[in-house]
Structure formats: structure tokens, C-alpha cells
Design a protein around this motif. Structure first.
Motif, PDB file in Angstrom:
ATOM      1  N   VAL A   1     -92.281  34.474  -4.660  1.00  0.00           N
ATOM      2  CA  VAL A   1     -92.805  33.961  -3.391  1.00  0.00           C
ATOM      3  C   VAL A   1     -93.202  35.104  -2.475  1.00  0.00           C
ATOM      4  N   LEU A   2     -92.368  36.153  -2.418  1.00  0.00           N
ATOM      5  CA  LEU A   2     -92.642  37.276  -1.524  1.00  0.00           C
ATOM      6  C   LEU A   2     -93.918  38.002  -1.935  1.00  0.00           C
ATOM      7  N   LYS A   3     -94.120  38.150  -3.240  1.00  0.00           N
ATOM      8  CA  LYS A   3     -95.337  38.809  -3.724  1.00  0.00           C
ATOM      9  C   LYS A   3     -96.569  37.937  -3.487  1.00  0.00           C
ATOM     10  N   ALA A   4     -96.422  36.611  -3.650  1.00  0.00           N
ATOM     11  CA  ALA A   4     -97.562  35.716  -3.486  1.00  0.00           C
ATOM     12  C   ALA A   4     -97.998  35.614  -2.020  1.00  0.00           C
ATOM     13  N   LYS A   5     -97.043  35.762  -1.097  1.00  0.00           N
ATOM     14  CA  LYS A   5     -97.293  35.722   0.346  1.00  0.00           C
ATOM     15  C   LYS A   5     -97.802  34.356   0.825  1.00  0.00           C
ATOM     16  N   ILE A   6     -97.635  33.331   0.013  1.00  0.00           N
ATOM     17  CA  ILE A   6     -98.035  31.982   0.392  1.00  0.00           C
ATOM     18  C   ILE A   6     -96.983  30.999  -0.112  1.00  0.00           C
ATOM     19  N   LEU A   7     -97.126  29.729   0.299  1.00  0.00           N
ATOM     20  CA  LEU A   7     -96.243  28.671  -0.191  1.00  0.00           C
ATOM     21  C   LEU A   7     -96.346  28.588  -1.700  1.00  0.00           C
ATOM     22  N   THR A   8     -95.205  28.657  -2.388  1.00  0.00           N
ATOM     23  CA  THR A   8     -95.181  28.718  -3.846  1.00  0.00           C
ATOM     24  C   THR A   8     -94.267  27.622  -4.384  1.00  0.00           C
ATOM     25  N   GLN A   9     -94.697  26.962  -5.488  1.00  0.00           N
ATOM     26  CA  GLN A   9     -93.905  25.929  -6.151  1.00  0.00           C
ATOM     27  C   GLN A   9     -93.618  26.365  -7.583  1.00  0.00           C
ATOM     28  N   ALA A  10     -92.467  25.952  -8.109  1.00  0.00           N
ATOM     29  CA  ALA A  10     -92.132  26.253  -9.501  1.00  0.00           C
ATOM     30  C   ALA A  10     -91.091  25.255  -9.985  1.00  0.00           C
ATOM     31  N   THR A  11     -91.089  25.030 -11.283  1.00  0.00           N
ATOM     32  CA  THR A  11     -90.066  24.197 -11.933  1.00  0.00           C
ATOM     33  C   THR A  11     -89.130  25.120 -12.690  1.00  0.00           C
ATOM     34  N   LEU A  12     -87.853  25.092 -12.349  1.00  0.00           N
ATOM     35  CA  LEU A  12     -86.877  26.008 -12.917  1.00  0.00           C
ATOM     36  C   LEU A  12     -85.928  25.248 -13.830  1.00  0.00           C
ATOM     37  N   GLU A  13     -85.558  25.900 -14.917  1.00  0.00           N
ATOM     38  CA  GLU A  13     -84.595  25.349 -15.866  1.00  0.00           C
ATOM     39  C   GLU A  13     -83.284  26.126 -15.766  1.00  0.00           C
ATOM     40  N   PRO A  14     -82.110  25.537 -16.162  1.00  0.00           N
ATOM     41  CA  PRO A  14     -82.003  24.128 -16.602  1.00  0.00           C
ATOM     42  C   PRO A  14     -82.091  23.193 -15.419  1.00  0.00           C
ATOM     43  N   GLY A  15     -82.289  21.965 -15.665  1.00  0.00           N
ATOM     44  CA  GLY A  15     -82.387  21.000 -14.585  1.00  0.00           C
ATOM     45  C   GLY A  15     -83.122  19.755 -15.033  1.00  0.00           C
ATOM     46  N   PRO A  16     -84.466  19.693 -14.824  1.00  0.00           N
ATOM     47  CA  PRO A  16     -85.193  20.728 -14.109  1.00  0.00           C
ATOM     48  C   PRO A  16     -84.898  20.717 -12.611  1.00  0.00           C
TER      49      PRO A  16
ATOM     50  N   ILE B   1     -91.833  16.421  -5.804  1.00  0.00           N
ATOM     51  CA  ILE B   1     -92.637  15.721  -4.808  1.00  0.00           C
ATOM     52  C   ILE B   1     -94.010  16.378  -4.726  1.00  0.00           C
ATOM     53  N   GLU B   2     -94.997  15.544  -4.459  1.00  0.00           N
ATOM     54  CA  GLU B   2     -96.345  16.041  -4.274  1.00  0.00           C
ATOM     55  C   GLU B   2     -96.493  16.430  -2.815  1.00  0.00           C
ATOM     56  N   LEU B   3     -96.676  17.725  -2.562  1.00  0.00           N
ATOM     57  CA  LEU B   3     -96.738  18.198  -1.186  1.00  0.00           C
ATOM     58  C   LEU B   3     -98.026  17.722  -0.528  1.00  0.00           C
ATOM     59  N   SER B   4     -97.901  16.889   0.502  1.00  0.00           N
ATOM     60  CA  SER B   4     -99.056  16.447   1.267  1.00  0.00           C
ATOM     61  C   SER B   4     -99.323  17.461   2.377  1.00  0.00           C
ATOM     62  N   ASP B   5    -100.447  17.248   3.072  1.00  0.00           N
ATOM     63  CA  ASP B   5    -100.749  18.123   4.215  1.00  0.00           C
ATOM     64  C   ASP B   5     -99.650  18.031   5.265  1.00  0.00           C
ATOM     65  N   GLN B   6     -99.084  16.837   5.415  1.00  0.00           N
ATOM     66  CA  GLN B   6     -97.990  16.669   6.378  1.00  0.00           C
ATOM     67  C   GLN B   6     -96.759  17.445   5.950  1.00  0.00           C
ATOM     68  N   HIS B   7     -96.450  17.411   4.602  1.00  0.00           N
ATOM     69  CA  HIS B   7     -95.322  18.199   4.100  1.00  0.00           C
ATOM     70  C   HIS B   7     -95.530  19.681   4.393  1.00  0.00           C
ATOM     71  N   ILE B   8     -96.752  20.161   4.095  1.00  0.00           N
ATOM     72  CA  ILE B   8     -97.035  21.588   4.260  1.00  0.00           C
ATOM     73  C   ILE B   8     -96.934  21.984   5.731  1.00  0.00           C
ATOM     74  N   GLU B   9     -97.486  21.127   6.607  1.00  0.00           N
ATOM     75  CA  GLU B   9     -97.401  21.425   8.043  1.00  0.00           C
ATOM     76  C   GLU B   9     -95.950  21.438   8.502  1.00  0.00           C
ATOM     77  N   CYS B  10     -95.153  20.485   7.986  1.00  0.00           N
ATOM     78  CA  CYS B  10     -93.738  20.417   8.353  1.00  0.00           C
ATOM     79  C   CYS B  10     -92.993  21.666   7.884  1.00  0.00           C
TER      80      CYS B  10
END
Length: 613
Positions: free
Chosen positions: A87-102, A129-138
Motif C-alpha cells: 500500500v505504501l509503495k502504491a500510494k493509493i487505496l489498495t485491495q487484496a485477498t489474503l490467505e488463509p481465510g480468505p 465488498i465492492e467499494l462504491s464511490d461512497q465507500h471510497i469517500e468515507c
């Protein structure tokens, strides 16, 4: 002069580094305002864990420092650290699926003015969850709020460091370097400085102090003028604080309301020290900071905390008035909270319920241990398996007193869980009665036409039947002379005879056979599951005829009836139940036409006779 400026810049950088180092070393749980905000974030996004992590941005190797965590995660720290670096390298909002879990991770870099990207806000969810514009703004608003909290905390650390530096510098004679440092620091931290000389009675203020007072750049004020800028209700407080420092303590620290030269009302933090030489006070050195925004944040946090307390109180009231039982257990399986219905529904002894009691011990007090699929340890293990997958567990359980309850186990972010219990005994009994009534005759208790059709259809459509592996015979039965008795003696007597007939039929067949009342004085029997079914059917028909024809004693009356029986084998070629019913009906019709009160197996000659007629 250039050397002095260079030294000043180095010292300013050192103040920044010291403040950030102190922020990095913050223990989890120390920043109450940040913890409160993370709880709101967790609630908003229903996240398993929310974490704020700082990075050592000045070292070649990135070091991570978690300073606030709300909730819990099933992932190992290295997995979270690797995601944070991404996330720090990307410098933007980042999503990922991590294992185990997911585990579904969301990360947003945190930026602080003068420091750059210094950390990451991390959310861990068990549901994608699918991040909506409202999620991102929040999320953006939450990250800005966190950045503001961190900035405020850094400024406070820098202010404290600077205040100590000011006091130390005031003791030095290099006044020029002292002034330059104050001015440079004021630009960086927003903290103004001032010095009052007792000998000359002159008050020196830095440019930042002028800006806070909203004074012109060339304005000069006296110590008395400085006191008069404080709000009327605060002037006695500041005067007493300075006087106490001069005469006793040597230092002061106050946060007070303040009115600027332009009439704006703000809050300021003022601290200072009385400098002594040869036992006498010669100077006052102080720091001055506008904390209006900080006070507003603290006010909002207090309001949020008060709201949380009110909601907690509301929740307690709701729990106390719920008909369902509720109990909360910690991550060590120990009881924390419960309401009265929880104790009553599960039949616990109220004297044995206490904080810290193990969940497994409570299970052993209520679960029927002879029911293998409901043993306490198995239930507990099944619950833990569901929690590992981030899922609740719903069970239906029979208690020691034969009552039936449903229990919902739901995991909590702190690795504990909440239990919701409901007594459904009456509902289960009612459901069972409804199901029985839908498939049984209300007068005799025998199977009704619906259950008869379902049972016969199951046989006709079965794979075993079509492979000629299952022999079945259908009997259709009509009572002889019943209508005459019913018309002569009334329906009450007729009903009693029907009940008696039903009992005799049940005793005349095997327990695996189906006995049904189709309506009026019409009955049916399905004989199946025997390799000599024809012989069994003949002997059963004889037995039925013998038992039904015996006299009936009803209300001092002795009555006799007969019975006509038509039989048919269920054939491999039958495609529906109507095929075999029609054949048995033809056999029954032939019995009635030939004098009644006997039985007859269907054969093809019956059908030809019927067609001829």
C-alpha cells in the motif's frame, strides 16, 4: 550567520525526528482518540480488524510500528506487514485477498505534512465488498481524520520538545541563535515564542506569536497587553499561573480562551519558565500555540464517547427487555455478560451463573449427553470450526427437560462470541401437530388420502419397483351395512364403529404396512416388502374379514357389519397410482356385485366383464 542558520536547521530536523520517534513508540491503546475513531471505522465497514501502522521512512529498510489496532485478525503479522508495504509503495487505496481465510484487505496510505507518506490505514474483512464511490469517500474522510489526529499528536510532541528547548536556550547568552530557532520552529510547528526581560521590561514576541494575536508585523506589546488578550474569565487564571511560577514552581502550563486583536475568540496553550540568576528572576520565556482545532477535536471525541456510552446504556436496556436469551463470552470461553432469559430458557441455576464460568461447563449442564450428535465437546468444536471460517453457527437442541431451543453462536471482533437463545418448544409441537393433521384422518388417526397417495406413489415410482425387486399389493375396503347402522343409530354411533374398525385394521396387518381411511366407510391397505406378497395378501384379507365381522358393542348396542375387499398387485408396468387403484377398484366392484362380504384379487377377466357390460 550562515553557520547559525545551518545549526538551526539541523536542530529543527532533530525536533521533527524526535517527535516522530516518540509517535512511533506509542503503545497500542495509548491514543484514545485514535482508538475511538478506529472503532467507528470498524463499525462502518463491519471489519474484523482496523489498524494504523507507521513506517520508519528515514531508514533504508522499512520498519513497521503498529500504534493502534481495533479488533482481531487470523493472519500472521508478516502477512499484514507485506500488504502494508504494498500500500505504501502504491500510494493509493489498495485491495487484496489474503490467505488463509480468505481475508479481504483494504489499505490507504497516511500522509503528514513535512513528513510525507508515513503510514497505512489497514482494514481486514471476512466478507468481500465492492467499494462504491461512497465507500471510497468515507475511507478518505476517515484517513484524513486519522492524519489530523497524528498531526495534532506530532505537533504536541514537537511543542513539548520545543518548549524544553526554549527554556534551555533562554539560559544561553547566544540570543541571536535563540531568536532564529524560535522563528524557524514557529514556521514548522505553529508554536510561537516570547521572552520578557525584567530589567528592561521589554516583551519580545516571535512572528508566529504575532500571527496568533492577529497583530501587525511591526506591532510591539507590553506584558500587561499580553495578559489583556485573554478572555475576561481567564485573565485571573493566567496571572495567577505566571505569579505562581515566578514565586514558587518556576514553570506554568495553561489552556485558556483568548480574544485576538481582530476580536476572534480562540483557545491557546501557553507554557513558560521563570529564569533565575543569582536567585532572582531575570526573564520569563514562554511558548504560545493556537489549539482551537485541537479543542474542537477533543470536544467532538468527548461527544462521540458520550454517544457511545448512551448507546451502550440503550443496548443494556434492550437486552434486559428481550424475550430471547443473550450471553457474551470472551476469547478464553469465559462468561462476561448475560440476561435473565438466557438463564431461564436454558434452565440454569441462577446461583451457579457467574462471571468467568466456562462455556463448556454451561453446555454440560443443559445438553442431553446421550445424544451423540449433541455432545457438549462436539458442539463446542463445531462452533470453533465455524468461527475459524468467519461464520456463525445455528443449532437446534433438546434440553434435559425435553424443551427444544435454537441457539445462534456469532463471533465477535475480540475473538469472543455472543449467543442468542430462543425456546421453540411450543412452535415445534404446533408444527408437528400441523404436519400430522395434514396427513392423517382426524376421526380415526389413520393415514388420510393425501398420505395414502404419497405412499403408493413412492412405491410405484421407485427404482426397486421398476426393477421388479419390490412386491406390493393394494387393498381397497368398503364396509357392508354401515350406512344402514349410521342412518338408524346416528352419526355418533357410526363414528364409534369407524374408530373401532380402524383399530381392528391396524392390529390385523404388520406395523410396516399402510392403513388409510379414504373417506366415509372406505379404507385402503398397502402391503409391501415381502417376496411372497400374494400369499401374505390372501391371509391378511382373511384375517381382516374375520376381525371386522365380529360384533361391536356400542352404547349398549350389539352391531354387526361386513367388509368387501378388492386386491391388486402393483405391476412393473404401472406408470401412476391410478393404474393399480383402478384394478383394485374393479375387484372391489366385483365383490359388491357378487353378494359382498368377501375379497377378490383382480384378474384380466374382471376388466373384460366390465367392458362387456
Amino acid at each position: 550567520m550562515n553557520d547559525k542558520l545551518m545549526v538551526t536547521s539541523c536542530e529543527i530536523r532533530e525536533v521533527k525526528e524526535q517527535a516522530f520517534s516518540k509517535l512511533k513508540s506509542t503503545n497500542i491503546g495509548e491514543l484514545n482518540e485514535l482508538d475511538s475513531l478506529l472503532s467507528v471505522v470498524s463499525f462502518q465497514f463491519q471489519s474484523l480488524m482496523v489498524q494504523v501502522t507507521l513506517f520508519d521512512v528515514d531508514n533504508d529498510v522499512l520498519q513497521q510500528y503498529p500504534i493502534a489496532i481495533y479488533g482481531q485478525t487470523l493472519l500472521e503479522p508478516p502477512r499484514i506487514s507485506a500488504f502494508n508495504q504494498t500500500v505504501l509503495k502504491a500510494k493509493i487505496l489498495t485491495q487484496a485477498t489474503l490467505e488463509p481465510g480468505p481475508i479481504y484487505a483494504f489499505g490507504l496510505p497516511l500522509h503528514i505534512t513535512d513528513y510525507g507518506d508515513v503510514g497505512v490505514l489497514t482494514l481486514m474483512l471476512t466478507t468481500n465488498i465492492e467499494l462504491s464511490d461512497q465507500h471510497i469517500e468515507c475511507l478518505s474522510l476517515f484517513s484524513h481524520a486519522i492524519e489530523q489526529i497524528l498531526t495534532t499528536r506530532l505537533n504536541r510532541y514537537r511543542s513539548d520538545i520545543i518548549s524544553l528547548s526554549i527554556a534551555k536556550i533562554a539560559e544561553q547568552k547566544a540570543i541571536t541563535r535563540h531568536i532564529l530557532l524560535l522563528e524557524e520552529v514557529a514556521k514548522v510547528s505553529g508554536v510561537g515564542g516570547w521572552e520578557y526581560d525584567y530589567a528592561t521590561q521589554e516583551l519580545y514576541i516571535t512572528q508566529r506569536t504575532r500571527e496568533i494575536h492577529e497583530l501587525p508585523n511591526d506591532a510591539q506589546i507590553s506584558l500587561e497587553d499580553a495578559f489583556n488578550f485573554y478572555a475576561p474569565e481567564a485573565q485571573d487564571d493566567i496571572r495567577q499561573a505566571v505569579e505562581q511560577a515566578v514565586n514558587v514552581t518556576g514553570i506554568w502550563f495553561c489552556e485558556l480562551p483568548f480574544i485576538t486583536a481582530k476580536g476572534n475568540r480562540i483557545w491557546v496553550r501557553t507554557s513558560g519558565k521563570a529564569v533565575r540568576e543569582n536567585g532572582a528572576v531575570v526573564r520569563l520565556n514562554g511558548a504560545f500555540q493556537d489549539i482551537t482545532a485541537i479543542r474542537e477535536q477533543e470536544k467532538q471525541l468527548k461527544e462521540s464517547e458520550q454517544l457511545a456510552k448512551e448507546r451502550s446504556s440503550e443496548l443494556q436496556t434492550i437486552l434486559a427487555n428481550m424475550s430471547q436469551g443473550v450471553a457474551v463470552f470472551d476469547k478464553h470461553s469465559r462468561l462476561k455478560y448475560w440476561n435473565t432469559p438466557y438463564v431461564d430458557i436454558l434452565g440454569h441455576d441462577p446461583k451457579q451463573i457467574h462471571h468467568g464460568k466456562l462455556h463448556l461447563d454451561l453446555l454440560k449442564e443443559t445438553v442431553r449427553e446421550h445424544a451423540q450428535h449433541l455432545e457438549p465437546q462436539q458442539l463446542f468444536d463445531e462452533m470453533q470450526d465455524h468461527f475459524q471460517r468467519g461464520e456463525p453457527l445455528r443449532t437446534k437442541r433438546e434440553l434435559l427437560d425435553n424443551r427444544i431451543v435454537t441457539i445462534l453462536y456469532s463471533p465477535l471482533p475480540d475473538q469472543g462470541w455472543i449467543i442468542t437463545v430462543e425456546d421453540i418448544t411450543e412452535r415445534e409441537i404446533a408444527t408437528s401437530k400441523i404436519a400430522h393433521a395434514a396427513h392423517h384422518d382426524t376421526l380415526t388417526g389413520l393415514a388420510n388420502r393425501t398420505l395414502f397417495n404419497e405412499s403408493l406413489e413412492k412405491i410405484v415410482l421407485s427404482e426397486e419397483h421398476h426393477q421388479n425387486k419390490c412386491d406390493t399389493v393394494l387393498m381397497l375396503l368398503d364396509l357392508d351395512k354401515f350406512k344402514q347402522i349410521n342412518d338408524t343409530h346416528g352419526h355418533l354411533v357410526g363414528d364409534k364403529i369407524l374408530k373401532a374398525v380402524a383399530q381392528r385394521l391396524v392390529h390385523a396387518v404388520r406395523c410396516t404396512d399402510v392403513v388409510a381411511r379414504l373417506g366415509g366407510d372406505e379404507f385402503a391397505v398397502i402391503l409391501s416388502g415381502h417376496d411372497k406378497i400374494y400369499e401374505i395378501a390372501i391371509s391378511t384379507a382373511k384375517r381382516i374379514q374375520q376381525t371386522i365381522c365380529k360384533p361391536y358393542r356400542i352404547d349398549k348396542l350389539q352391531l354387526k357389519i361386513g367388509i368387501s375387499i378388492g386386491l391388486s398387485l402393483v405391476k412393473e408396468s404401472d406408470e401412476s397410482i391410478s393404474d393399480v387403484i383402478n384394478r383394485a377398484d374393479l375387484a372391489l366392484y366385483a365383490v359388491k356385485n357378487s353378494g359382498r362380504n368377501h375379497f377378490l384379487f383382480y384378474d384380466e377377466t374382471l376388466e373384460r366383464k366390465t367392458n362387456t357390460k
